[in-house]
Scaffold this active site. Structure first.
Site, PDB file in Angstrom:
ATOM      1  N   TRP A   1       0.863  -1.186   0.000  1.00 54.98           N
ATOM      2  CA  TRP A   1       0.000   0.000   0.000  1.00 54.98           C
ATOM      3  C   TRP A   1       0.898   1.235   0.000  1.00 54.98           C
ATOM      4  O   TRP A   1       1.877   1.282   0.751  1.00 54.98           O
ATOM      5  CB  TRP A   1      -0.895   0.027   1.252  1.00 54.98           C
ATOM      6  CG  TRP A   1      -2.260  -0.551   1.022  1.00 54.98           C
ATOM      7  CD1 TRP A   1      -2.549  -1.854   0.791  1.00 54.98           C
ATOM      8  CD2 TRP A   1      -3.508   0.154   1.028  1.00 54.98           C
ATOM      9  NE1 TRP A   1      -3.891  -2.024   0.651  1.00 54.98           N
ATOM     10  CE2 TRP A   1      -4.513  -0.806   0.788  1.00 54.98           C
ATOM     11  CE3 TRP A   1      -3.871   1.475   1.220  1.00 54.98           C
ATOM     12  CZ2 TRP A   1      -5.855  -0.478   0.737  1.00 54.98           C
ATOM     13  CZ3 TRP A   1      -5.214   1.809   1.170  1.00 54.98           C
ATOM     14  CH2 TRP A   1      -6.196   0.837   0.922  1.00 54.98           C
TER      15      TRP A   1
ATOM     16  N   TYR B   1      -1.192  -3.928   7.677  1.00 55.99           N
ATOM     17  CA  TYR B   1      -1.764  -4.897   8.617  1.00 55.99           C
ATOM     18  C   TYR B   1      -1.030  -6.237   8.554  1.00 55.99           C
ATOM     19  O   TYR B   1      -0.949  -6.962   9.549  1.00 55.99           O
ATOM     20  CB  TYR B   1      -3.255  -5.097   8.303  1.00 55.99           C
ATOM     21  CG  TYR B   1      -3.977  -5.898   9.352  1.00 55.99           C
ATOM     22  CD1 TYR B   1      -4.386  -5.289  10.535  1.00 55.99           C
ATOM     23  CD2 TYR B   1      -4.248  -7.252   9.169  1.00 55.99           C
ATOM     24  CE1 TYR B   1      -5.029  -6.026  11.510  1.00 55.99           C
ATOM     25  CE2 TYR B   1      -4.896  -7.992  10.141  1.00 55.99           C
ATOM     26  CZ  TYR B   1      -5.287  -7.371  11.307  1.00 55.99           C
ATOM     27  OH  TYR B   1      -5.923  -8.085  12.282  1.00 55.99           O
ATOM     28  N   GLU B   2      -0.482  -6.550   7.389  1.00 54.86           N
ATOM     29  CA  GLU B   2       0.142  -7.859   7.183  1.00 54.86           C
ATOM     30  C   GLU B   2       1.630  -7.902   7.572  1.00 54.86           C
ATOM     31  O   GLU B   2       2.251  -8.964   7.519  1.00 54.86           O
ATOM     32  CB  GLU B   2       0.000  -8.279   5.713  1.00 54.86           C
ATOM     33  CG  GLU B   2      -1.386  -8.811   5.338  1.00 54.86           C
ATOM     34  CD  GLU B   2      -2.430  -7.724   5.175  1.00 54.86           C
ATOM     35  OE1 GLU B   2      -2.076  -6.622   4.723  1.00 54.86           O
ATOM     36  OE2 GLU B   2      -3.608  -7.984   5.521  1.00 54.86           O
TER      37      GLU B   2
ATOM     38  N   VAL C   1       3.175   2.396   5.259  1.00 57.94           N
ATOM     39  CA  VAL C   1       2.739   3.789   5.331  1.00 57.94           C
ATOM     40  C   VAL C   1       1.218   3.796   5.479  1.00 57.94           C
ATOM     41  O   VAL C   1       0.506   3.262   4.623  1.00 57.94           O
ATOM     42  CB  VAL C   1       3.147   4.580   4.065  1.00 57.94           C
ATOM     43  CG1 VAL C   1       2.513   5.970   4.078  1.00 57.94           C
ATOM     44  CG2 VAL C   1       4.665   4.693   3.962  1.00 57.94           C
ATOM     45  N   LEU C   2       0.754   4.359   6.578  1.00 58.39           N
ATOM     46  CA  LEU C   2      -0.689   4.500   6.799  1.00 58.39           C
ATOM     47  C   LEU C   2      -1.061   5.965   6.675  1.00 58.39           C
ATOM     48  O   LEU C   2      -0.441   6.827   7.310  1.00 58.39           O
ATOM     49  CB  LEU C   2      -1.046   3.994   8.204  1.00 58.39           C
ATOM     50  CG  LEU C   2      -0.996   2.477   8.375  1.00 58.39           C
ATOM     51  CD1 LEU C   2      -0.870   2.108   9.849  1.00 58.39           C
ATOM     52  CD2 LEU C   2      -2.242   1.841   7.776  1.00 58.39           C
ATOM     53  N   ILE C   3      -2.043   6.229   5.815  1.00 59.52           N
ATOM     54  CA  ILE C   3      -2.485   7.616   5.637  1.00 59.52           C
ATOM     55  C   ILE C   3      -3.951   7.698   6.022  1.00 59.52           C
ATOM     56  O   ILE C   3      -4.777   6.921   5.519  1.00 59.52           O
ATOM     57  CB  ILE C   3      -2.271   8.084   4.183  1.00 59.52           C
ATOM     58  CG1 ILE C   3      -0.778   7.954   3.814  1.00 59.52           C
ATOM     59  CG2 ILE C   3      -2.745   9.525   4.017  1.00 59.52           C
ATOM     60  CD1 ILE C   3      -0.455   8.310   2.383  1.00 59.52           C
TER      61      ILE C   3
ATOM     62  N   THR D   1     -12.169   6.703   6.644  1.00 61.93           N
ATOM     63  CA  THR D   1     -12.679   5.575   7.416  1.00 61.93           C
ATOM     64  C   THR D   1     -11.909   5.413   8.724  1.00 61.93           C
ATOM     65  O   THR D   1     -10.889   6.069   8.945  1.00 61.93           O
ATOM     66  CB  THR D   1     -12.521   4.258   6.621  1.00 61.93           C
ATOM     67  OG1 THR D   1     -11.130   3.953   6.561  1.00 61.93           O
ATOM     68  CG2 THR D   1     -13.088   4.385   5.231  1.00 61.93           C
TER      69      THR D   1
ATOM     70  N   HIS E   1     -10.393   2.745   9.383  1.00 61.85           N
ATOM     71  CA  HIS E   1      -9.334   1.760   9.132  1.00 61.85           C
ATOM     72  C   HIS E   1      -7.989   2.215   9.680  1.00 61.85           C
ATOM     73  O   HIS E   1      -7.229   1.445  10.225  1.00 61.85           O
ATOM     74  CB  HIS E   1      -9.171   1.529   7.623  1.00 61.85           C
ATOM     75  CG  HIS E   1     -10.055   0.457   7.090  1.00 61.85           C
ATOM     76  ND1 HIS E   1     -11.321   0.694   6.660  1.00 61.85           N
ATOM     77  CD2 HIS E   1      -9.820  -0.860   6.893  1.00 61.85           C
ATOM     78  CE1 HIS E   1     -11.860  -0.431   6.235  1.00 61.85           C
ATOM     79  NE2 HIS E   1     -10.965  -1.386   6.365  1.00 61.85           N
TER      80      HIS E   1
ATOM     81  N   ARG F   1       8.136  12.430   4.752  1.00 60.12           N
ATOM     82  CA  ARG F   1       8.846  11.492   5.624  1.00 60.12           C
ATOM     83  C   ARG F   1       9.442  10.301   4.886  1.00 60.12           C
ATOM     84  O   ARG F   1      10.178   9.517   5.472  1.00 60.12           O
ATOM     85  CB  ARG F   1       7.888  10.968   6.701  1.00 60.12           C
ATOM     86  CG  ARG F   1       7.426  12.057   7.638  1.00 60.12           C
ATOM     87  CD  ARG F   1       6.320  11.575   8.557  1.00 60.12           C
ATOM     88  NE  ARG F   1       5.669  12.712   9.193  1.00 60.12           N
ATOM     89  CZ  ARG F   1       4.631  12.614  10.004  1.00 60.12           C
ATOM     90  NH1 ARG F   1       4.125  11.430  10.292  1.00 60.12           N
ATOM     91  NH2 ARG F   1       4.090  13.688  10.533  1.00 60.12           N
TER      92      ARG F   1
HETATM   93  C1  DLZ Z   1      -7.518  -1.126   4.144  1.00 64.68           C
HETATM   94  C2  DLZ Z   1      -6.319  -0.237   4.226  1.00 64.68           C
HETATM   95  C3  DLZ Z   1      -6.472   1.168   4.344  1.00 64.68           C
HETATM   96  C4  DLZ Z   1      -7.803   1.817   4.425  1.00 64.68           C
HETATM   97  N1  DLZ Z   1      -5.414   1.985   4.393  1.00 64.68           N
HETATM   98  C5  DLZ Z   1      -4.157   1.437   4.348  1.00 64.68           C
HETATM   99  C6  DLZ Z   1      -3.032   2.288   4.406  1.00 64.68           C
HETATM  100  O1  DLZ Z   1      -3.101   3.521   4.461  1.00 64.68           O
HETATM  101  N2  DLZ Z   1      -1.792   1.692   4.395  1.00 64.68           N
HETATM  102  C7  DLZ Z   1      -1.623   0.323   4.319  1.00 64.68           C
HETATM  103  O2  DLZ Z   1      -0.485  -0.150   4.346  1.00 64.68           O
HETATM  104  N3  DLZ Z   1      -2.701  -0.483   4.235  1.00 64.68           N
HETATM  105  C8  DLZ Z   1      -3.948   0.027   4.236  1.00 64.68           C
HETATM  106  N4  DLZ Z   1      -5.042  -0.787   4.166  1.00 64.68           N
HETATM  107  C9  DLZ Z   1      -4.842  -2.248   3.913  1.00 64.68           C
HETATM  108  C10 DLZ Z   1      -4.575  -3.055   5.192  1.00 64.68           C
HETATM  109  O3  DLZ Z   1      -3.273  -2.812   5.697  1.00 64.68           O
HETATM  110  C11 DLZ Z   1      -4.710  -4.577   4.878  1.00 64.68           C
HETATM  111  O4  DLZ Z   1      -3.858  -4.915   3.820  1.00 64.68           O
HETATM  112  C12 DLZ Z   1      -6.150  -4.984   4.547  1.00 64.68           C
HETATM  113  O5  DLZ Z   1      -7.054  -4.524   5.521  1.00 64.68           O
HETATM  114  C13 DLZ Z   1      -6.263  -6.535   4.415  1.00 64.68           C
HETATM  115  O6  DLZ Z   1      -5.944  -7.153   5.668  1.00 64.68           O
END
Ligand code: DLZ
Length: 155
Positions: A24, A59-60, A82-84, A88, A90, A129
């Site tokens: 992602w 998540y993985e 990287v989580l943005i 939602t 999530h 970053r």
């Molecule tokens: C579902 C999701 C969302 C909304 N945002 C991100 C993100 O910003 N960065 C990231 O690495 N992964 C995101 N995911 C996917 C989850 O990490 C995961 O792959 C799914 O929920 C399947 O388990």
């Protein structure tokens, strides 16, 4: 290579390093991996001593790290994602789960796991970053060498 002065450059030439990279936001995670590899190389870790495992999302990365522990003899693992924050929930759920998952691996397992997950409010923050001057991967590589050496030491 400019990094935090709290992170000394140690000799990592004896280390095997695992990197778990989430796909992602791959433009950013690829750049973070490049930053990690740059500082690992600066510490003497050669290309063949680095194993990179790709997983779908942040998540993985915890599962990926445990898989590397069970299937390789790496001395340290860097989890990169990287989580943005979007519209939602999530973001909060995943950030919380990953932080706890990595902490649990560090408590329960022998191989140290470095927290290389950016939690950003905006795309712009992620860009700053991960690419350009403030690539956090550089610091994670140095942190990994220090922790990998600690893992191998007797103190
Ligand atoms: C579902 C999701 C969302 C909304 N945002 C991100 C993100 O910003 N960065 C990231 O690495 N992964 C995101 N995911 C996917 C989850 O990490 C995961 O792959 C799914 O929920 C399947 O388990």
């Amino acid at each position: 290579m400019k990094t935090d002065s709290a992170l000394p450059k140690k000799d990592g030439s004896s280390l095997k390093v695992g990197i778990v990279r989430a796909r992602w936001h791959d433009r950013y995670t690829n750049s973070l991996v490049r930053g990690c590899k740059k500082s690992l190389r600066a510490c003497g870790v050669k290309h063949k001593q680095i194993t990179v495992l790709d997983v779908p999302g942040a998540y993985e990365v915890v599962y990926g790290a445990r898989h590397l522990m069970e299937t390789t003899d790496v001395d340290v693992i860097i989890c990169i994602g990287v989580l943005i924050k979007g519209d939602t929930m999530h973001f909060e759920y995943i950030a919380d789960a990953v932080a706890h998952g990595i902490m649990e691996l560090n408590v329960d397992e022998k191989v140290p796991v470095i927290f290389g997950v950016l939690t950003c409010l905006t795309d712009e923050q992620a860009k700053i970053r991960s690419i350009g001057k403030h690539n956090h991967g550089l610091g994670w590589g140095l942190t990994a060498v220090e922790m990998g050496l600690l893992h191998k030491s007797n103190v």
